[in-house]
Design an enzyme around this catalytic site. Sequence first.
Site, short mmCIF file in Angstrom:
data_model
loop_
_atom_site.label_atom_id
_atom_site.label_comp_id
_atom_site.label_asym_id
_atom_site.label_seq_id
_atom_site.Cartn_x
_atom_site.Cartn_y
_atom_site.Cartn_z
NE ARG A 182 4.24 13.88 5.25
CZ ARG A 182 4.37 15.18 5.32
NH1 ARG A 182 3.97 15.94 4.32
NH2 ARG A 182 4.93 15.76 6.38
CG ASN A 183 1.45 11.45 8.04
OD1 ASN A 183 1.74 10.46 7.38
ND2 ASN A 183 2.35 12.31 8.49
CG ASP A 191 4.89 13.85 9.94
OD1 ASP A 191 4.87 14.82 9.16
OD2 ASP A 191 5.33 12.72 9.61
CG LEU A 194 -2.03 -1.02 1.28
CD1 LEU A 194 -2.69 -1.01 2.65
CD2 LEU A 194 -3.06 -0.73 0.20
N GLY A 195 2.03 1.19 0.60
CA GLY A 195 2.88 2.38 0.64
C GLY A 195 4.08 2.11 1.51
CG ASP A 234 3.36 8.31 9.90
OD1 ASP A 234 4.03 7.86 10.85
OD2 ASP A 234 3.83 8.50 8.77
P1 AMP Z 1 3.30 5.40 6.99
O1 AMP Z 1 4.52 4.58 7.17
O2 AMP Z 1 2.35 5.30 8.16
O3 AMP Z 1 3.62 6.81 6.58
O4 AMP Z 1 2.48 4.74 5.74
C1 AMP Z 1 2.97 4.82 4.42
C2 AMP Z 1 1.82 4.78 3.42
O5 AMP Z 1 1.13 3.53 3.53
C3 AMP Z 1 0.74 5.84 3.66
O6 AMP Z 1 1.03 7.05 3.01
C4 AMP Z 1 -0.50 5.17 3.08
O7 AMP Z 1 -0.54 5.36 1.68
C5 AMP Z 1 -0.28 3.71 3.35
N1 AMP Z 1 -0.96 3.29 4.59
C6 AMP Z 1 -0.47 3.37 5.85
N2 AMP Z 1 -1.34 2.89 6.75
C7 AMP Z 1 -2.43 2.51 6.06
C8 AMP Z 1 -3.72 1.95 6.44
N3 AMP Z 1 -4.01 1.70 7.70
N4 AMP Z 1 -4.62 1.70 5.46
C9 AMP Z 1 -4.30 1.97 4.17
N5 AMP Z 1 -3.12 2.50 3.74
C10 AMP Z 1 -2.19 2.77 4.68
#
Ligand code: AMP
Length: 284
Positions: A154-155, A150, A27-28, A168
């Site tokens: 994006r968060n 933060d 997803l990311g 996040d």
């Molecule tokens: P993070 O490490 O929390 O910044 O997450 C990185 C990316 O993963 C985010 O920008 C979202 O695109 C995706 N992501 C994180 N958590 C979720 C979630 N619970 N559900 C869907 N996508 C998520």
Amino acid sequence: SPAHLPEPEGGLKCLIPEGAVCRGELLGSGCFGVVHRGLWTLPNGKTVPVAVKSLRVGPEGPMGTELGDFLREVSVMMNLEHPHVLRLHGLVLGQPLQMVMELAPLGSLHARLTASAPTPPLPVSLLCLFLRQLAGAMAYLGSRGLVHRDLATRNLLLASPRTIKVADFGLVRPLGGTRGRYVMGGPRPIPYAWCAPESLRHGAFSSASDVWMFGVTLWEMFSRGEEPWAGVPPYLILQRLEDRARLPRPPVCSRALYSLALRCWAPHPADRPSFSHLEGLLQE
Ligand code: AMP
């Protein structure tokens, strides 16, 4: 090692056996890990769609600061319960360590804001609803003695077309002492263009610096996810802010909402509205 886990107030929410979660599509990725879509099988055989964040591990194991941030995010999230804060279901003590979280099936608000045609822009009334949800979630975090540090589109994750969730928590810190602020101990990457001047100058974060970031997040929402201070070198941003320069009013942002953002960007932290005050103002 489990011995390195922090002692949370309420104990672990749930320890999930490694075999109960299977990971799917990516997803990311964030500062200290990657996030996959996953399926969690409960002891009764039911399955729950989840998001699984795995700690990134280098050839010599996890990096010290990344492991610390990962565990801090777990220990913060396991004590939070709010309709607009992303829920942590539990932790998998495997290799790598994994956080099992509520899935936000529609992804980040930033991705939605910047989606190109034929996806239509989000209506202003929906953006205002998101701002109210965000102010409520942030008032809740402040009441738990936490600063997010933060806040940015994006968060913010979309759990449904009309529901955002704050996510996040890797940079979250407790508000220390009587002055209700957290001062950084050393150089760490911080999101410059979202930061309040006192955070950039002194590394000082508080609920009032989160309110400043809320103003920048509002600006992003009404600018279709544009980057704040794009093209301005990071070292000049603080100088601009101290010279009283502010992000301009986006054309679709009403004057009333923009004046709210300007109040969030008051030079002195004490002059900024609190999140509960903002919630009321947004309701009006
Ligand atoms: P993070 O490490 O929390 O910044 O997450 C990185 C990316 O993963 C985010 O920008 C979202 O695109 C995706 N992501 C994180 N958590 C979720 C979630 N619970 N559900 C869907 N996508 C998520």
